[in-house]
Design a protein around this motif. Structure first.
Motif, PDB file in Angstrom:
ATOM      1  N   GLY A 171       0.786  -1.236   0.000  1.00  0.00           N
ATOM      2  CA  GLY A 171       0.000   0.000   0.000  1.00  0.00           C
ATOM      3  C   GLY A 171       0.811   1.275   0.000  1.00  0.00           C
ATOM      4  O   GLY A 171       0.255   2.367  -0.118  1.00  0.00           O
ATOM      5  N   SER A 219       3.038   2.587  -2.207  1.00  0.00           N
ATOM      6  CA  SER A 219       3.005   3.404  -3.427  1.00  0.00           C
ATOM      7  C   SER A 219       1.610   3.973  -3.636  1.00  0.00           C
ATOM      8  O   SER A 219       1.452   5.119  -4.073  1.00  0.00           O
ATOM      9  N   GLY A 220       0.586   3.176  -3.280  1.00  0.00           N
ATOM     10  CA  GLY A 220      -0.793   3.661  -3.425  1.00  0.00           C
ATOM     11  C   GLY A 220      -0.991   4.959  -2.656  1.00  0.00           C
ATOM     12  O   GLY A 220      -1.561   5.931  -3.161  1.00  0.00           O
ATOM     13  N   LYS A 221      -0.488   4.989  -1.431  1.00  0.00           N
ATOM     14  CA  LYS A 221      -0.663   6.189  -0.585  1.00  0.00           C
ATOM     15  C   LYS A 221       0.036   7.388  -1.229  1.00  0.00           C
ATOM     16  O   LYS A 221      -0.478   8.508  -1.225  1.00  0.00           O
ATOM     17  N   GLN A 251      -1.875   8.517  -4.323  1.00  0.00           N
ATOM     18  CA  GLN A 251      -3.150   9.135  -3.937  1.00  0.00           C
ATOM     19  C   GLN A 251      -2.922  10.568  -3.440  1.00  0.00           C
ATOM     20  O   GLN A 251      -3.614  11.502  -3.842  1.00  0.00           O
TER      21      GLN A 251
END
Ligand code: ASP
Length: 438
Positions: free
Chosen positions: A388, A390-392, A395
């Motif tokens: 998670g 890279s997702g954060k 985003q």
């Protein structure tokens, strides 16, 4: 316990700074080897002695008198000597130097005097032995360090048991002539000394309390990094964070010696500790980012070719850039396309020749050029295997309207690099700092 303490130019800029150095050295008897730069700036409108010495040499070369500059340098040393009640014969040494100077005087010989005289004064002030770098830092004929000879000489001097002060930034060639390192080279001298004596710590004393998590010109008051690994430091330095001379890391890293960056003006601050590996106890669990750095002005070359055999076409494109001596900083690969990222300055006027050659050799459907791209690296050992992350990051950037043009994550997962428009560079860094580091 044995520590090697290197003090940079601002730490030895004047008598007051010398006093701080003495207090630091005396506070810890294990600080027995001291390496110094030449006296630096005392204020923002002052000059570094090294710069003045280069200027002096330029005057000599053109046959213009450098007397005023030389006198300014002599006065700086004489002032330190007198304010601290030392006896070193600055006037006599400068008279001898003047007598030696002529059009042919090598720049290395003249410029190295900045470190030499600073170290002479510091040795007297600390009551330590002066060890000339000419007698303990050796280069081979190829211009590289002769590590074996250097380490043996420094070790032998240190074994005598007295404290040592060594001038940084130069050493000697097999011919006996002096050779300067590149600018900021005293960091390397300090690292060589630390490796030579198998120091427990290499302390690099400067005017900041360690490496900051982000560029203070972009982020207000960024926190210092307490612990960082050598690999993380390399990633940050590559992306523009500048603290140490890059060649200074290897000698201490090779010997597993921790490197501690400290602030001479705030010795109470722990600074940044750079180590090979960080044990769980020292981990700050909340932050998964160690630091953020970035550089502007990259160009992305996107090569598209339907049904391409990607490896062959990619190889041809890479060979083209190699022929033009343009380093490729990043590569991203798609099914029918790939993108090569290079610094716009490195491509320079060759850009259109490079693209022309790629068109000839790779026969692509299309080559696109996007310039004015900034790369921002988020570096952190704790990002590894953490789902998670890279997702954060993406985003947070998306929520602040920052469009990501390319993404690159190294397989070891200690850094994620995003390419954004130059215009979004500072926003991206601030968003990432505020979101994950502050
Ligand atoms: N005095 C030299 C310079 O200004 C070397 C050093 O400070 O490390 O680059």
């Amino acid at each position: 316990m044995l520590k090697v303490a290197k003090f940079g130019g601002s730490s030895v800029a004047g008598a007051e700074q010398f006093q701080k150095v003495k207090a630091i050295v005396e506070a810890d008897p294990s600080r027995r080897v001291v390496v110094v730069s030449a006296a630096g700036k005392r204020s923002s409108d002052d000059h570094k002695l090294t710069d003045l010495l280069y200027l002096c040499h330029a005057h000599l070369t053109y046959g213009v008198s450098c007397e005023d500059i030389l006198q300014t340098i002599q006065d700086r040393f004489a002032q330190i000597r007198s304010s601290l009640g030392l006896t070193y014969d600055v006037e006599g040494e400068f008279a001898a130097l003047r007598a030696r100077l002529n059009k042919e005087t090598p720049v290395d010989e003249l410029v190295s005097r900045g470190e030499y005289f600073t170290a002479r004064l510091m040795a007297e002030y600390l009551g330590y032995e002066f060890l000339d770098a000419a007698d303990c830092v050796f280069f081979g004929f190829d211009g590289r360090f002769d590590l074996e000879k250097t380490y043996a000489a420094i070790r032998a001097a240190a074994q005598k048991g007295c404290g040592l002060v060594i001038p940084g930034f130069y050493g000697s060639l097999p011919t006996g002539k002096l050779k300067l390192m590149t600018r900021g080279g005293s960091d390397i001298s300090g690292a060589l000394a630390a490796a030579a004596v198998d120091a427990d710590v290499y302390e690099n004393w400067t005017d900041v309390s360690g490496i900051l998590m982000a560029d203070p010109r972009i982020v207000e008051n960024p926190s210092p990094i307490e612990h960082i690994t050598y690999s993380e430091l390399r990633e940050l330095a590559f992306m523009g964070a500048s603290v140490l001379h890059e060649d200074s890391v290897q000698p201490v890293k090779d010997k597993g010696i921790p490197l501690n960056i400290r602030n001479t003006n705030r010795p109470q601050d722990p600074g940044t500790m750079i180590v090979e590996k960080i044990d769980g106890q020292n981990e700050n669990r909340d932050r998964f980012i160690t630091g953020i750095a970035g550089r502007r002005n990259f160009t992305i070359l996107t090569v598209r070719k339907h049904n391409m055999s990607s490896s062959a076409v990619l190889r041809q494109a890479l060979e083209t850039l190699e022929r033009y001596h343009v380093p490729v900083e990043h590569i991203t690969l798609g099914l029918d396309s790939f993108a090569l990222v290079a610094s716009s300055a490195a491509l320079g006027d060759r850009l259109f020749d490079v693209v022309g050659d790629i068109q000839k050799t790779c026969l692509p459907d299309d080559v696109q050029i996007q310039d004015s791209i900034a790369l921002v690296a988020v570096v952190g050992r704790k990002m590894t295997y953490r789902p998670g992350t890279s997702g954060k990051i993406f985003q947070a950037l998306g929520e602040h309207g920052v469009n990501i043009r390319i993404i690159n994550q190294a397989a070891d997962e200690i850094s994620i690099i995003v390419g954004v428009d130059n215009n979004n560079f500072e926003t991206a860094i601030r968003v990432l700092y505020d979101g994950f580091a502050g």
